[in-house]
Design a protein around this motif. Structure first.
Motif, PDB file in Angstrom:
ATOM      1  N   ALA A  32     -32.440 -16.954 -39.092  1.00 43.94           N
ATOM      2  CA  ALA A  32     -31.679 -16.828 -37.846  1.00 43.94           C
ATOM      3  C   ALA A  32     -30.930 -18.108 -37.523  1.00 43.94           C
ATOM      4  CB  ALA A  32     -32.612 -16.449 -36.697  1.00 43.94           C
ATOM      5  N   ASP A  33     -31.560 -19.262 -37.793  1.00 44.73           N
ATOM      6  CA  ASP A  33     -30.899 -20.545 -37.537  1.00 44.73           C
ATOM      7  C   ASP A  33     -29.745 -20.789 -38.493  1.00 44.73           C
ATOM      8  OD1 ASP A  33     -32.380 -21.362 -35.335  1.00 44.73           O
ATOM      9  OD2 ASP A  33     -33.925 -22.320 -36.556  1.00 44.73           O
ATOM     10  N   ARG A  34     -29.884 -20.357 -39.750  1.00 44.66           N
ATOM     11  CA  ARG A  34     -28.888 -20.694 -40.772  1.00 44.66           C
ATOM     12  C   ARG A  34     -27.836 -19.599 -40.964  1.00 44.66           C
ATOM     13  NH1 ARG A  34     -32.989 -23.110 -45.446  1.00 44.66           N
ATOM     14  NH2 ARG A  34     -33.836 -24.810 -44.181  1.00 44.66           N
ATOM     15  N   ALA A  35     -28.271 -18.343 -41.039  1.00 44.34           N
ATOM     16  CA  ALA A  35     -27.339 -17.252 -41.340  1.00 44.34           C
ATOM     17  C   ALA A  35     -26.873 -16.509 -40.101  1.00 44.34           C
ATOM     18  CB  ALA A  35     -27.986 -16.270 -42.324  1.00 44.34           C
ATOM     19  N   GLY A  36     -27.552 -16.704 -38.984  1.00 38.92           N
ATOM     20  CA  GLY A  36     -27.162 -16.020 -37.761  1.00 38.92           C
ATOM     21  C   GLY A  36     -28.007 -14.791 -37.485  1.00 38.92           C
ATOM     22  N   LEU A  37     -27.979 -14.359 -36.238  1.00 39.36           N
ATOM     23  CA  LEU A  37     -28.805 -13.224 -35.823  1.00 39.36           C
ATOM     24  C   LEU A  37     -28.356 -11.925 -36.476  1.00 39.36           C
ATOM     25  CD1 LEU A  37     -29.249 -14.014 -32.022  1.00 39.36           C
ATOM     26  CD2 LEU A  37     -31.016 -14.071 -33.782  1.00 39.36           C
ATOM     27  N   HIS A  38     -27.040 -11.722 -36.597  1.00 40.78           N
ATOM     28  CA  HIS A  38     -26.546 -10.468 -37.171  1.00 40.78           C
ATOM     29  C   HIS A  38     -27.077 -10.258 -38.587  1.00 40.78           C
ATOM     30  CE1 HIS A  38     -23.871  -7.256 -38.447  1.00 40.78           C
ATOM     31  NE2 HIS A  38     -23.429  -8.033 -39.430  1.00 40.78           N
ATOM     32  N   ALA A  39     -26.953 -11.284 -39.441  1.00 37.89           N
ATOM     33  CA  ALA A  39     -27.411 -11.161 -40.824  1.00 37.89           C
ATOM     34  C   ALA A  39     -28.926 -10.970 -40.889  1.00 37.89           C
ATOM     35  CB  ALA A  39     -26.997 -12.411 -41.607  1.00 37.89           C
ATOM     36  N   THR A  40     -29.659 -11.634 -40.006  1.00 36.30           N
ATOM     37  CA  THR A  40     -31.116 -11.517 -40.020  1.00 36.30           C
ATOM     38  C   THR A  40     -31.568 -10.137 -39.571  1.00 36.30           C
ATOM     39  OG1 THR A  40     -31.217 -13.878 -39.478  1.00 36.30           O
ATOM     40  CG2 THR A  40     -33.250 -12.620 -39.282  1.00 36.30           C
ATOM     41  N   PHE A  41     -30.975  -9.627 -38.518  1.00 35.77           N
ATOM     42  CA  PHE A  41     -31.276  -8.259 -38.095  1.00 35.77           C
ATOM     43  C   PHE A  41     -31.040  -7.276 -39.235  1.00 35.77           C
ATOM     44  CE2 PHE A  41     -31.003  -9.298 -33.436  1.00 35.77           C
ATOM     45  CZ  PHE A  41     -32.159  -8.637 -33.050  1.00 35.77           C
ATOM     46  N   LEU A  42     -29.905  -7.428 -39.923  1.00 36.66           N
ATOM     47  CA  LEU A  42     -29.551  -6.500 -40.995  1.00 36.66           C
ATOM     48  C   LEU A  42     -30.514  -6.615 -42.171  1.00 36.66           C
ATOM     49  CD1 LEU A  42     -27.304  -4.415 -41.281  1.00 36.66           C
ATOM     50  CD2 LEU A  42     -25.990  -6.101 -42.584  1.00 36.66           C
ATOM     51  N   ALA A  43     -30.956  -7.840 -42.468  1.00 39.79           N
ATOM     52  CA  ALA A  43     -31.892  -8.052 -43.569  1.00 39.79           C
ATOM     53  C   ALA A  43     -33.232  -7.382 -43.312  1.00 39.79           C
ATOM     54  CB  ALA A  43     -32.091  -9.548 -43.800  1.00 39.79           C
ATOM     55  N   LEU A  44     -33.574  -7.159 -42.062  1.00 37.86           N
ATOM     56  CA  LEU A  44     -34.819  -6.463 -41.719  1.00 37.86           C
ATOM     57  C   LEU A  44     -34.626  -4.956 -41.619  1.00 37.86           C
ATOM     58  CD1 LEU A  44     -36.110  -8.886 -38.924  1.00 37.86           C
ATOM     59  CD2 LEU A  44     -36.834  -8.805 -41.311  1.00 37.86           C
ATOM     60  N   ALA A  45     -33.425  -4.523 -41.197  1.00 36.14           N
ATOM     61  CA  ALA A  45     -33.190  -3.103 -40.945  1.00 36.14           C
ATOM     62  C   ALA A  45     -33.065  -2.291 -42.227  1.00 36.14           C
ATOM     63  CB  ALA A  45     -31.930  -2.942 -40.094  1.00 36.14           C
ATOM     64  N   LEU A  46     -32.370  -2.810 -43.222  1.00 36.96           N
ATOM     65  CA  LEU A  46     -32.124  -2.034 -44.439  1.00 36.96           C
ATOM     66  C   LEU A  46     -33.405  -1.712 -45.208  1.00 36.96           C
ATOM     67  CD1 LEU A  46     -28.792  -3.655 -45.704  1.00 36.96           C
ATOM     68  CD2 LEU A  46     -29.135  -1.579 -44.331  1.00 36.96           C
ATOM     69  N   PRO A  47     -34.346  -2.652 -45.371  1.00 38.33           N
ATOM     70  CA  PRO A  47     -35.615  -2.266 -46.007  1.00 38.33           C
ATOM     71  C   PRO A  47     -36.396  -1.227 -45.202  1.00 38.33           C
ATOM     72  CG  PRO A  47     -35.330  -4.638 -46.077  1.00 38.33           C
ATOM     73  CD  PRO A  47     -34.265  -4.106 -45.175  1.00 38.33           C
ATOM     74  N   MET A  48     -36.242  -1.233 -43.872  1.00 39.95           N
ATOM     75  CA  MET A  48     -36.911  -0.224 -43.062  1.00 39.95           C
ATOM     76  C   MET A  48     -36.363   1.166 -43.381  1.00 39.95           C
ATOM     77  SD  MET A  48     -39.332   0.117 -40.771  1.00 39.95           S
ATOM     78  CE  MET A  48     -39.495  -1.394 -39.813  1.00 39.95           C
ATOM     79  N   LEU A  49     -35.047   1.248 -43.583  1.00 38.14           N
ATOM     80  CA  LEU A  49     -34.458   2.524 -43.993  1.00 38.14           C
ATOM     81  C   LEU A  49     -35.028   2.974 -45.337  1.00 38.14           C
ATOM     82  CD1 LEU A  49     -30.674   2.126 -43.056  1.00 38.14           C
ATOM     83  CD2 LEU A  49     -32.267   3.805 -42.126  1.00 38.14           C
ATOM     84  N   LEU A  50     -35.155   2.047 -46.269  1.00 36.74           N
ATOM     85  CA  LEU A  50     -35.706   2.365 -47.583  1.00 36.74           C
ATOM     86  C   LEU A  50     -37.150   2.847 -47.477  1.00 36.74           C
ATOM     87  CD1 LEU A  50     -35.421   2.379 -50.655  1.00 36.74           C
ATOM     88  CD2 LEU A  50     -36.121  -0.029 -50.652  1.00 36.74           C
TER      89      LEU A  50
END
Length: 415
Positions: free
Chosen positions: A371-389
């Motif tokens: 979240a500090d380095r890549a931003g909140l948007h990228a971090t949210f997305l990195a968690l959401a896509l595996p949840m879909l899987l």
């Protein structure tokens, strides 16, 4: 059925509500105290991880403690120690000044409270079957209302927590948190229920570690329990950082503590409706279909949130998450309560809970720096896509079909 016979169940529900509210306030207050100092998501993640890391071992130990020491006794001890962990924050501030409340102190106190919280939750949950029987309630109904009370706690807790922080500050908010644990303690102190006192030691292994291993073995060799535990492990690792770090970071950056409370309240309101509605939904929808709907919808909702839309849409998505996920805990409770023998019930609940918490620290370690380095948007997305899987994979898991088999409550020893 008389009010007297419903009394034990009502006391357990009230205790769950109060202890859950205390944890809900802490969930907002601890990260806020850290973020208020320097706005670092990494330090907030450290404190959140400190409140999560002990849960794996603590929940395993809690299950054994419940079976070995007694459910009522463990519940009361847990409330005392959890209350002390949060009351220490304002006490230290009064004695030494607010400058002593740094990330190390908060991490230690969060870890201390987290170590004892699972014992209280496990103890209360394992008392439900006897309390439900005495009240004349079905086990599905008791679990549904119990989980609704837990979700209601997270409406009261984070919502009031956010408002209290805005009104009296994060440190003084901890006094309210301590008071909620005191209320839970008082309710269990007057509880009288068969099976809640000193257990029959003859039905237990000689050593605590042997008892824990027995619980682990039982869960591993029960396919439906093993599969539920793995799903919980993955989902918790992906979901917990969003609630514990990403949302607090987002709203702290915007200096909007009340809106953080609203978001967490929206999840809990949805969960409350979903848990209460489970008794009705179960008549028309199988447990397996309910489980799959929850996991898939959670992934979709998290993906929408990842784009950080306007607050009304975030609130809507969070409410949907709670709504579809609300019935999951009653389903898991039912399976644990009907598939495990009475003398093993605490350890089965403890094992399931510890496995669900196992991935939490890993998710927090990854999410904070990201979240500090890549931003909140990228971090949210990195968690959401595996949840879909995860939702797609769950469709093909054969063990979940056992969710719709009926079992009598296991009251005797394993053969």
């Amino acid at each position: 059925m008389t009010e007297t016979k419903r009394g034990p169940l009502l006391l357990i529900l009230f205790a769950a509500l109060m202890a859950g509210a205390g944890n809900g306030i802490s969930m907002v207050a601890f990260p806020w105290l850290v973020l208020q100092r320097n706005g670092s998501a990494l330090e907030a993640a450290i404190v959140a991880m400190a409140a999560t890391l002990p849960l794996l071992a603590a929940t395993l130990i809690a299950g054994a403690a419940v079976d070995y020491l007694g459910r009522r006794r463990v519940s009361m001890l847990s409330d005392v120690l959890s209350g002390l962990s949060v009351a220490t924050v304002p006490v230290l501030a009064l004695v030494f000044g607010v400058q002593v409340i740094n990330v190390v102190v908060l991490a230690v106190l969060a870890a201390f409270g987290a170590f004892f919280d699972p014992a209280g939750m496990t103890a209360r949950q394992t008392m439900l079957p006897e309390a439900a029987e005495q009240a004349g309630w079905s086990l599905d109904r008791a679990n549904s209302v119990y989980e609704a009370a837990f979700n209601l706690a997270y409406i009261v807790g984070p919502g009031i927590g956010g408002l209290l922080i805005a009104a009296i500050g994060g440190i003084n908010t901890m006094w309210v948190t301590a008071a909620t644990f005191a209320c839970s303690l008082a309710a269990i102190a007057v509880l009288r229920l068969e099976g809640a006192g000193v257990p029959d030691r003859e039905a237990l292994p000689d050593g605590v570690w042997a008892g824990i291993v027995e619980g682990l073995r039982f869960v591993w060799h029960t396919p439906v329990l093993r599969t539920l535990a793995i799903i919980d492990l993955v989902a918790t690792g992906l979901y917990m950082p969003m609630e514990s770090v990403l949302f607090p970071k987002y709203f702290t950056d915007r200096n909007e503590p009340a809106q953080l409370g609203w978001v967490l309240m929206a999840m809990s309101i949805g969960g409350l409706v979903g848990a209460l509605g489970y008794a009705v939904v179960s008549k028309y929808l199988s447990r397996r279909a309910t489980m799959l709907t929850a996991v898939i919808t959670l992934g979709v909702a998290m993906t929408v949130v990842a784009f950080l839309p306007p607050l009304p849409l975030i609130l809507t998505m969070c409410a949907i998450v709670g709504l579809v996920y609300g019935p999951i805990a009653p389903i898991a409770n039912y399976v644990m309560q009907t598939r495990s023998p009475q003398h093993l019930r605490g350890r089965v609940v403890g094992v399931m809970g510890s496995l669900a918490y196992a991935a939490g620290p890993v998710g927090l370690v990854v999410a904070g720096p990201m979240a500090d380095r890549a931003g909140l948007h990228a971090t949210f997305l990195a968690l959401a896509l595996p949840m879909l899987l995860l939702g797609v994979v769950a469709v093909f898991l054969p063990a979940l079909r056992q969710l719709d088999r009926s079992y009598r409550i296991a009251m005797c020893c394993l053969s």
